[in-house]
Design an enzyme around this catalytic site. Structure first.
Site, PDB file in Angstrom:
ATOM      1  CB  THR A  82     -17.264  -1.859 -11.358  1.00  6.55           C
ATOM      2  OG1 THR A  82     -17.340  -3.024 -10.525  1.00  6.55           O
ATOM      3  CG2 THR A  82     -18.663  -1.365 -11.653  1.00  6.55           C
TER       4      THR A  82
ATOM      5  CG  HIS B  19     -14.283  -1.578  -1.707  1.00  5.57           C
ATOM      6  ND1 HIS B  19     -14.252  -2.124  -2.967  1.00  5.57           N
ATOM      7  CD2 HIS B  19     -15.345  -2.165  -1.079  1.00  5.57           C
ATOM      8  CE1 HIS B  19     -15.250  -2.992  -3.096  1.00  5.57           C
ATOM      9  NE2 HIS B  19     -15.926  -3.030  -1.974  1.00  5.57           N
TER      10      HIS B  19
ATOM     11  CD  GLN C  10     -16.863  -1.773  -6.701  1.00  9.23           C
ATOM     12  OE1 GLN C  10     -16.429  -2.872  -6.375  1.00  9.23           O
ATOM     13  NE2 GLN C  10     -17.477  -1.589  -7.841  1.00  9.23           N
ATOM     14  CG  ASN C  11     -12.021   3.292  -8.131  1.00  9.63           C
ATOM     15  OD1 ASN C  11     -12.185   2.073  -8.206  1.00  9.63           O
ATOM     16  ND2 ASN C  11     -12.227   4.108  -9.137  1.00  9.63           N
ATOM     17  CB  VAL C  12      -8.549   2.694  -2.154  1.00 11.58           C
ATOM     18  CG1 VAL C  12      -9.482   1.588  -1.664  1.00 11.58           C
ATOM     19  CG2 VAL C  12      -7.442   2.099  -3.021  1.00 11.58           C
ATOM     20  CG  ASP C  13      -8.426   6.483  -7.365  1.00  9.11           C
ATOM     21  OD1 ASP C  13      -9.238   7.427  -7.321  1.00  9.11           O
ATOM     22  OD2 ASP C  13      -8.534   5.559  -8.206  1.00  9.11           O
TER      23      ASP C  13
ATOM     24  NE  ARG D 203      -0.487  -0.047  -6.267  1.00 10.67           N
ATOM     25  CZ  ARG D 203       0.687  -0.681  -6.389  1.00 10.67           C
ATOM     26  NH1 ARG D 203       1.018  -1.662  -5.591  1.00 10.67           N
ATOM     27  NH2 ARG D 203       1.547  -0.321  -7.320  1.00 10.67           N
TER      28      ARG D 203
ATOM     29  CE1 TYR E 179      -4.153  -1.669  -0.208  1.00 15.59           C
ATOM     30  CE2 TYR E 179      -3.049  -3.244   1.216  1.00 15.59           C
ATOM     31  CZ  TYR E 179      -4.084  -2.927   0.366  1.00 15.59           C
ATOM     32  OH  TYR E 179      -5.059  -3.854   0.088  1.00 15.59           O
TER      33      TYR E 179
END
Ligand code: OAD
Length: 233
Positions: free
Chosen positions: A173, A107, A89-92, A59, A56
């Site tokens: 997605t 997420h 759903q993206n973590v960016d 990332r 991570y």
């Protein structure tokens, strides 16, 4: 002033693909060279925390070098005509950096960390995270990511948004990861649903009022915007 229709956007990894962030399931089943179960499960973290933190950290670093693309920006432009909520759903943070006003990350978020004991002890975090970085109660910090097998705390809020939507837009997605993939089913009967994805995983017959735009996010968004604008004039 005219009442703005409510649009809920359900976005996945595909919307960030043209910004240079790899999707999860497009290439070879690996996520940046790793088995998802190794880096996105509590078991993986328990087994090899250093590898997971390092993954991570990479990332997070990558995020500093990418920018929102025209698809993220198109959603911001649409706010002039519609009341838009993005459920990603993206973590960016590319939706936020583009300027979207209402974004929820079901997420989790790459630029936040949390106590590995207390789910609610969340901190902003832009640098690397290491073993030995502790919360104020002395517990190891971990990425603020919802891993496989963990609860999705924002699911109820996301479902309520979809239930109240006049229009639902799904972008990029594979609709394989539940409960996120089930959110579209909260839409009221007959709600117009648009799906932008070059390899769409759902078919026209799956929903009553579904329009599929089989294009990448950047190419498909102008088509979608034109179609939405047609309907409001
Ligand atoms: P996937 O990698 O499963 O699916 C990506 C989707 O994007 C596929 O349907 C592709 O066809 C599509 N796609 C590829 N390039 C595109 C482009 N340029 N424009 C538009 N679409 C494109 O990603 P998700 O469905 O987001 O969870 O994955 C769901 C979850 O699985 C993620 O949130 C992640 C992962 O495990 C966590 O990290 C917790």
């Amino acid at each position: 002033m005219k009442h703005k229709q409510k649009i809920v956007v359900l976005s996945g990894a595909g919307i960030s693909a043209e910004s240079g962030i790899k999707t999860f399931r497009d290439a070879d089943g690996l996520w940046e060279g790793h088995d998802v179960m190794e880096v996105a499960t509590p078991q993986g973290f328990a087994k090899n925390p250093e590898l997971v933190l390092n993954f991570y950290n990479q990332r997070r670093k990558q995020l500093l070098h990418v920018k929102p693309n025209k698809a993220h920006i198109a959603l911001v432009d649409l706010e002039r005509h519609f009341n838009i909520s993005v459920v990603t759903q993206n973590v960016d943070d590319l939706h936020e950096r583009a300027g979207s006003s209402n974004v929820i990350h079901i997420h989790g978020e790459l630029l936040k960390v949390r106590s590995s004991v207390n789910v609610d002890a969340v901190l902003e975090w832009k640098k690397d995270l290491f073993l030995g970085d502790l919360c104020e109660n002395g517990h190891q910090l971990r990425p603020h990511i919802v891993w496989f097998g963990e609860e999705v705390p924002l699911l109820t809020k996301a479902a309520e948004l979809v239930q109240n939507a006049d229009i639902v837009i799904i972008i990029g997605t594979s609709m394989q990861v539940y409960p996120a993939a089930g959110l579209v089913n909260y839409a009221q009967h007959g709600t117009p649903i648009y799906f932008v994805d070059p390899k769409p995983s759902i078919q026209k017959s799956d929903f009553e009022n579904l329009t599929i735009i089989p294009e990448t996010a950047v190419n498909g968004m102008p088509i979608l915007v034109a179609s939405l604008m047609d309907k409001i004039v």
